[in-house]
Each structure stands twice: as structure tokens, then as C-alpha cells.
Design an enzyme around this catalytic site. Structure first.
Site, PDB file in Angstrom:
ATOM      1  N   ARG A 140      10.627  -2.422   6.499  1.00 29.15           N
ATOM      2  CA  ARG A 140      11.714  -3.381   7.275  1.00 29.15           C
ATOM      3  C   ARG A 140      12.781  -3.834   6.287  1.00 29.15           C
ATOM      4  NH1 ARG A 140      11.512  -8.649   8.464  1.00 29.15           N
ATOM      5  NH2 ARG A 140       9.555  -8.907   7.002  1.00 29.15           N
TER       6      ARG A 140
ATOM      7  N   MET B  76      12.272   5.299   0.035  1.00 27.12           N
ATOM      8  CA  MET B  76      11.040   5.297   0.815  1.00 27.12           C
ATOM      9  C   MET B  76      11.140   5.204   2.437  1.00 27.12           C
ATOM     10  SD  MET B  76       7.977   3.460  -1.392  1.00 27.12           S
ATOM     11  CE  MET B  76       8.867   1.802  -1.751  1.00 27.12           C
TER      12      MET B  76
ATOM     13  N   TYR C 177       2.427  -7.103  -5.389  1.00 26.68           N
ATOM     14  CA  TYR C 177       3.811  -6.542  -5.079  1.00 26.68           C
ATOM     15  C   TYR C 177       4.985  -7.190  -5.783  1.00 26.68           C
ATOM     16  CZ  TYR C 177       7.222  -5.472  -1.250  1.00 26.68           C
ATOM     17  OH  TYR C 177       8.029  -4.957  -0.265  1.00 26.68           O
TER      18      TYR C 177
ATOM     19  N   HIS D  33      -7.981  -0.558   3.382  1.00 28.68           N
ATOM     20  CA  HIS D  33      -7.811  -1.909   3.596  1.00 28.68           C
ATOM     21  C   HIS D  33      -9.186  -2.482   3.715  1.00 28.68           C
ATOM     22  CE1 HIS D  33      -3.646  -1.986   3.451  1.00 28.68           C
ATOM     23  NE2 HIS D  33      -3.238  -1.662   4.594  1.00 28.68           N
TER      24      HIS D  33
ATOM     25  N   TRP E 179      -6.675   7.641   4.673  1.00 34.26           N
ATOM     26  CA  TRP E 179      -7.311   6.442   5.045  1.00 34.26           C
ATOM     27  C   TRP E 179      -8.960   6.596   5.181  1.00 34.26           C
ATOM     28  CZ3 TRP E 179      -4.996   1.722   4.805  1.00 34.26           C
ATOM     29  CH2 TRP E 179      -3.468   1.659   4.583  1.00 34.26           C
TER      30      TRP E 179
ATOM     31  N   TRP F 132       3.868   1.739  -0.897  1.00 34.65           N
ATOM     32  CA  TRP F 132       4.596   1.672  -2.287  1.00 34.65           C
ATOM     33  C   TRP F 132       3.780   2.354  -3.444  1.00 34.65           C
ATOM     34  CZ3 TRP F 132       7.631  -3.035  -4.399  1.00 34.65           C
ATOM     35  CH2 TRP F 132       8.921  -2.493  -5.110  1.00 34.65           C
TER      36      TRP F 132
ATOM     37  N   THR G 295       0.869  -1.194   0.099  1.00 32.63           N
ATOM     38  CA  THR G 295       0.099  -0.069   0.102  1.00 32.63           C
ATOM     39  C   THR G 295       0.810   1.350   0.193  1.00 32.63           C
ATOM     40  OG1 THR G 295      -1.675  -1.266   1.203  1.00 32.63           O
ATOM     41  CG2 THR G 295      -2.099   1.214   1.350  1.00 32.63           C
TER      42      THR G 295
ATOM     43  N   SER H  66       5.176  -9.705   7.319  1.00 31.67           N
ATOM     44  CA  SER H  66       5.095  -8.345   7.461  1.00 31.67           C
ATOM     45  C   SER H  66       4.032  -7.993   8.294  1.00 31.67           C
ATOM     46  CB  SER H  66       4.774  -7.474   5.988  1.00 31.67           C
ATOM     47  OG  SER H  66       4.550  -6.206   5.932  1.00 31.67           O
TER      48      SER H  66
END
Length: 243
Positions: free
Chosen positions: A204, A179, A140, A55, A33, A5, A3, A85
Site C-alpha cells: 500500500r 517490491m 521495520y 506469524h 509459510w 520486505w 515480513t 496495515s
């Protein structure tokens, strides 16, 4: 599932490659959101085309979208990487239950008792909207394999021509390292009472296949059985390597 990205990619597309919005405005202001209480006020002051993030599952949101002119971009990811994740995000997010162990969290993930419910139901729900909405499915993994080609698909879908230099700007500012270091995208501005930054970083690794360093053989076999039960007959836009 990608999301953040996608928020960055669309910001660069709409700004015609100008990176200033991505570097000066938090992503939750650029793409509010929908399920947050501030979104109504934020959208009231936003010029079209508006960029929204959510979401929410299809049964909740799709009926309203079917009555609108909205274009929908649905980003999906290998569910094994999603589980990993999401586990690490739970460790950071103080507004979500502590995941205790990865094994316990993986059980909840497969049962669909995590936030936003079952991954399987979520993906199948939005796939079921392909003939009812103006929707584009992106994975992704596609973003990793061909960012430039995916950006071209997005520009065509949105009717947003690629300006000269936009693709180069995308590749520069939408790389994982860019990012990760961008405070407007990496959620480091979120106060510690909401996200415990001492337990890790929101951005991460950003890799494909990180699940292989987390799943035991037993967990992998269990997940594969459940995946086959849930998704075996589903026509996916793209297949993930599950081995």
C-alpha cells in the site's frame, strides 16, 4: 510488520545479489509459510539453508525451535502502523472477517481478538526468547533508516558473507517501489476469491508513521495508555515514536 520486505532481503542475501529468484519465484515458495498445509511438501524439496516464514506466537513455536539449530529473525514494527496495515489487509483478505470501521478494528486490535492474537503478547513472547534461541530482532523502522546496515547485521548473523554487488542489488530490488511492482512479492498473483484486489493493493504505502493519518486524538490517547500498561517495563531493542 515487514515480513514481505524481510523475505526479499533474505532472498537477495542467499542468492548473493542475483535478483532472478526474487523476480521469477513467488515469495511463498521461496520462504514457505510454516502454518500453511503446503509447507511440509515444499520443504521436503528445498535445499539447505531453508528459509521459512511464520506469524506464529512464541508459546506455539519456540519450544520446537529450542530443540533445533534454527536461526530466528523477528521483525517488529510500531504497533500503531501495524494496526493500520492490518486493517487494510482485512479489507482485501476474504479469508479474514470484514473489519467494518477502523474504530471497530482498533478496538479488536487492542483487545487482542484479531488473527494471531495480541500484538503486545506476541512481541513480549518473542522478546522472552532472547536467551533461549539464536535470535536477531529487527524493526521495520530500522529497515527504513538503514537498509544497508541492517543487511550487514543479517549477513553476519546468518553467516552469509555479502558478495560484491549484493548491497547494491538489495537497494535496487528491495525498495518499496520495486517490491510493489514485483508480481512475485506483491501478492497480485493471489486469485480474487482469496484477495479482493479491487479494494486496494497489498503493497500500500510502506511508510513509517502512516498511523497519524488514521488515528483520532481519542484513539491515540487510548492506544498510548494501553501501550504503556503493556509495554512500559519491557526492554525493547528499539523504541518507536508514539506521539
Amino acid at each position: 510488520a515487514g515480513t514481505t520486505w524481510m523475505q526479499e532481503i533474505l532472498t537477495l542475501l542467499f542468492s548473493l545479489g542475483d535478483a532472478r529468484p526474487a523476480k521469477t519465484i513467488p515469495n511463498w515458495e521461496r520462504a514457505p509459510w510454516l502454518e500453511q498445509i503446503y509447507s511440509r511438501e515444499a520443504l521436503r524439496d528445498t535445499e539447505t539453508p531453508r528459509l521459512l516464514t511464520t506469524h506464529l506466537p512464541a508459546p506455539v513455536l519456540a519450544p520446537a525451535l529450542q530443540r533445533s539449530k534454527a536461526k530466528v529473525i523477528y521483525v517488529a514494527r510500531n504497533p500503531k502502523d501495524v494496526a493500520v496495515s492490518f486493517y487494510h489487509f482485512h479489507r482485501l483478505a476474504k479469508f479474514l472477517p470484514d473489519p467494518s470501521s477502523f474504530d471497530a478494528f482498533l478496538t479488536q486490535f487492542l483487545e487482542g481478538t484479531v488473527h494471531y492474537g495480541s500484538w503486545f503478547d506476541h512481541v513480549k513472547g518473542w522478546l522472552g526468547q532472547r536467551h533461549l534461541l539464536d535470535i536477531l530482532y529487527v524493526t521495520y523502522e530500522e529497515l527504513h533508516q538503514d537498509l544497508r546496515g541492517t543487511a550487514q547485521r543479517l549477513s553476519t548473523f546468518l553467516g552469509c558473507p555479502l558478495a560484491p554487488g549484493t548491497l547494491a542489488a538489495l537497494e535496487q530490488h528491495c525498495s518499496f517501489s520495486a517490491m510493489r511492482d514485483n508480481a512475485m512479492a506483491n501478492y497480485s498473483l493471489i486469485p480474487p476469491e482469496i484477495m479482493d484486489h479491487s479494494r486496494g493493493r497489498f503493497m500500500r504505502k510502506g511508510v513509517v508513521g502512516d498511523w497519524r493519518g488514521h488515528f483520532s486524538p481519542e484513539q491515540n490517547a487510548l492506544f498510548n495508555r494501553r501501550y504503556q500498561e503493556e509495554m512500559g517495563d519491557t526492554e525493547l531493542p528499539s523504541q518507536w515514536p508514539m506521539a
